[in-house]
Design a protein around this motif. Sequence first.
Motif, PDB file in Angstrom:
ATOM      1  N   UNK A   3       0.836  -1.204   0.000  1.00 50.03           N
ATOM      2  CA  UNK A   3       0.000   0.000   0.000  1.00 50.03           C
ATOM      3  C   UNK A   3       0.867   1.248   0.000  1.00 50.03           C
ATOM      4  N   UNK A   4       2.040   1.185   0.704  1.00 47.20           N
ATOM      5  CA  UNK A   4       2.940   2.333   0.724  1.00 47.20           C
ATOM      6  C   UNK A   4       3.514   2.610  -0.666  1.00 47.20           C
ATOM      7  N   UNK A   5       3.811   1.553  -1.395  1.00 44.30           N
ATOM      8  CA  UNK A   5       4.396   1.724  -2.722  1.00 44.30           C
ATOM      9  C   UNK A   5       3.362   2.298  -3.687  1.00 44.30           C
ATOM     10  N   UNK A   6       2.126   1.793  -3.624  1.00 38.31           N
ATOM     11  CA  UNK A   6       1.101   2.271  -4.555  1.00 38.31           C
ATOM     12  C   UNK A   6       0.636   3.685  -4.234  1.00 38.31           C
ATOM     13  N   UNK A   7       0.779   4.105  -2.990  1.00 35.73           N
ATOM     14  CA  UNK A   7       0.357   5.456  -2.626  1.00 35.73           C
ATOM     15  C   UNK A   7       1.549   6.399  -2.514  1.00 35.73           C
ATOM     16  N   UNK A   8       2.556   6.160  -3.328  1.00 31.83           N
ATOM     17  CA  UNK A   8       3.765   6.981  -3.331  1.00 31.83           C
ATOM     18  C   UNK A   8       3.402   8.436  -3.624  1.00 31.83           C
ATOM     19  N   UNK A   9       3.914   9.368  -2.811  1.00 28.83           N
ATOM     20  CA  UNK A   9       3.609  10.794  -2.989  1.00 28.83           C
ATOM     21  C   UNK A   9       4.365  11.363  -4.171  1.00 28.83           C
ATOM     22  N   UNK A  10       3.718  12.296  -4.818  1.00 26.98           N
ATOM     23  CA  UNK A  10       4.336  13.005  -5.931  1.00 26.98           C
ATOM     24  C   UNK A  10       5.281  14.052  -5.357  1.00 26.98           C
ATOM     25  N   UNK A  11       6.439  14.176  -5.973  1.00 24.88           N
ATOM     26  CA  UNK A  11       7.428  15.175  -5.540  1.00 24.88           C
ATOM     27  C   UNK A  11       7.385  16.323  -6.540  1.00 24.88           C
ATOM     28  N   UNK A  16       9.098  19.404 -11.402  1.00 24.53           N
ATOM     29  CA  UNK A  16       9.407  20.691 -12.039  1.00 24.53           C
ATOM     30  C   UNK A  16      10.786  20.630 -12.681  1.00 24.53           C
ATOM     31  N   UNK A  17      11.740  20.095 -11.934  1.00 27.09           N
ATOM     32  CA  UNK A  17      13.104  20.001 -12.457  1.00 27.09           C
ATOM     33  C   UNK A  17      13.140  19.154 -13.719  1.00 27.09           C
ATOM     34  N   UNK A  18      12.503  17.998 -13.706  1.00 26.47           N
ATOM     35  CA  UNK A  18      12.531  17.106 -14.865  1.00 26.47           C
ATOM     36  C   UNK A  18      11.832  17.752 -16.067  1.00 26.47           C
ATOM     37  N   UNK A  69       2.737  18.866 -13.782  1.00 29.92           N
ATOM     38  CA  UNK A  69       3.633  18.905 -12.610  1.00 29.92           C
ATOM     39  C   UNK A  69       3.082  18.008 -11.513  1.00 29.92           C
ATOM     40  N   UNK A  70       1.786  18.097 -11.296  1.00 26.88           N
ATOM     41  CA  UNK A  70       1.166  17.355 -10.188  1.00 26.88           C
ATOM     42  C   UNK A  70       1.138  15.848 -10.424  1.00 26.88           C
ATOM     43  N   UNK A  71       1.038  15.432 -11.669  1.00 24.05           N
ATOM     44  CA  UNK A  71       0.866  14.006 -11.961  1.00 24.05           C
ATOM     45  C   UNK A  71       1.965  13.436 -12.848  1.00 24.05           C
ATOM     46  N   UNK A  72       3.119  14.022 -12.815  1.00 23.64           N
ATOM     47  CA  UNK A  72       4.212  13.609 -13.702  1.00 23.64           C
ATOM     48  C   UNK A  72       4.660  12.189 -13.405  1.00 23.64           C
ATOM     49  N   UNK A  73       4.822  11.399 -14.470  1.00 19.57           N
ATOM     50  CA  UNK A  73       5.468  10.093 -14.361  1.00 19.57           C
ATOM     51  C   UNK A  73       6.136   9.812 -15.700  1.00 19.57           C
ATOM     52  N   UNK A  74       6.919   8.753 -15.773  1.00 20.80           N
ATOM     53  CA  UNK A  74       7.696   8.494 -16.984  1.00 20.80           C
ATOM     54  C   UNK A  74       6.817   8.260 -18.210  1.00 20.80           C
ATOM     55  N   UNK A  76       3.757   9.404 -18.728  1.00 23.19           N
ATOM     56  CA  UNK A  76       3.195  10.703 -19.071  1.00 23.19           C
ATOM     57  C   UNK A  76       4.225  11.594 -19.735  1.00 23.19           C
ATOM     58  N   UNK A  77       5.455  11.500 -19.288  1.00 22.86           N
ATOM     59  CA  UNK A  77       6.531  12.313 -19.863  1.00 22.86           C
ATOM     60  C   UNK A  77       6.737  11.970 -21.329  1.00 22.86           C
ATOM     61  N   UNK A  78       6.741  10.684 -21.648  1.00 26.87           N
ATOM     62  CA  UNK A  78       6.927  10.276 -23.037  1.00 26.87           C
ATOM     63  C   UNK A  78       5.777  10.783 -23.910  1.00 26.87           C
ATOM     64  N   UNK A  79       4.547  10.702 -23.396  1.00 25.14           N
ATOM     65  CA  UNK A  79       3.401  11.212 -24.144  1.00 25.14           C
ATOM     66  C   UNK A  79       3.503  12.717 -24.337  1.00 25.14           C
ATOM     67  N   UNK A  80       3.912  13.415 -23.286  1.00 23.19           N
ATOM     68  CA  UNK A  80       4.058  14.872 -23.337  1.00 23.19           C
ATOM     69  C   UNK A  80       5.083  15.268 -24.391  1.00 23.19           C
TER      70      UNK A  80
END
Length: 135
Positions: A3-11, A16-18, A69-74, A76-80
């Motif tokens: 549950x901790x892994x699936x609810x990982x907080x967004x940084x 922003x940096x990425x 920024x709020x929902x960034x993941x790899x 999503x990044x490729x799609x963006x």
Amino acid sequence: MNADISSKKVHHGRNIKRLREMLGVKQDALAVELHITQAGVSKLEAKEEIEKETLEKIAQILKIPVEAIENFNDEGALNFIANTIESFHYKCTFNPIEKIIELYTEKEDLFREKQELYERMIQEKNELIERLLNK
């Protein structure tokens, strides 16, 4: 534990940096737009959670949605990136090869003008030397 892994907080800061780096925006440039120092941007990028108002300003500057920024993941990044590149090609209103040829031609013209000016200066210098020697 799972549950901790699936609810990982967004940084937010890391996102922003990425995103900033993917868009080729330097910290200094972002700092100028935010009216803060480069060190201030560095501190923002280290923060896990950033106020909504600040996120909105950064998103506006980077010309991306706040959700990026709020929902960034790899994935999503490729799609963006794919959408950004596709959008760029669609909006491109000139032929890049023609632009390169145009710039090269301008460079040649400037070089030719400088060369002509240099030759005139040498000619005038030689004439002046001849007049001084004849006196």
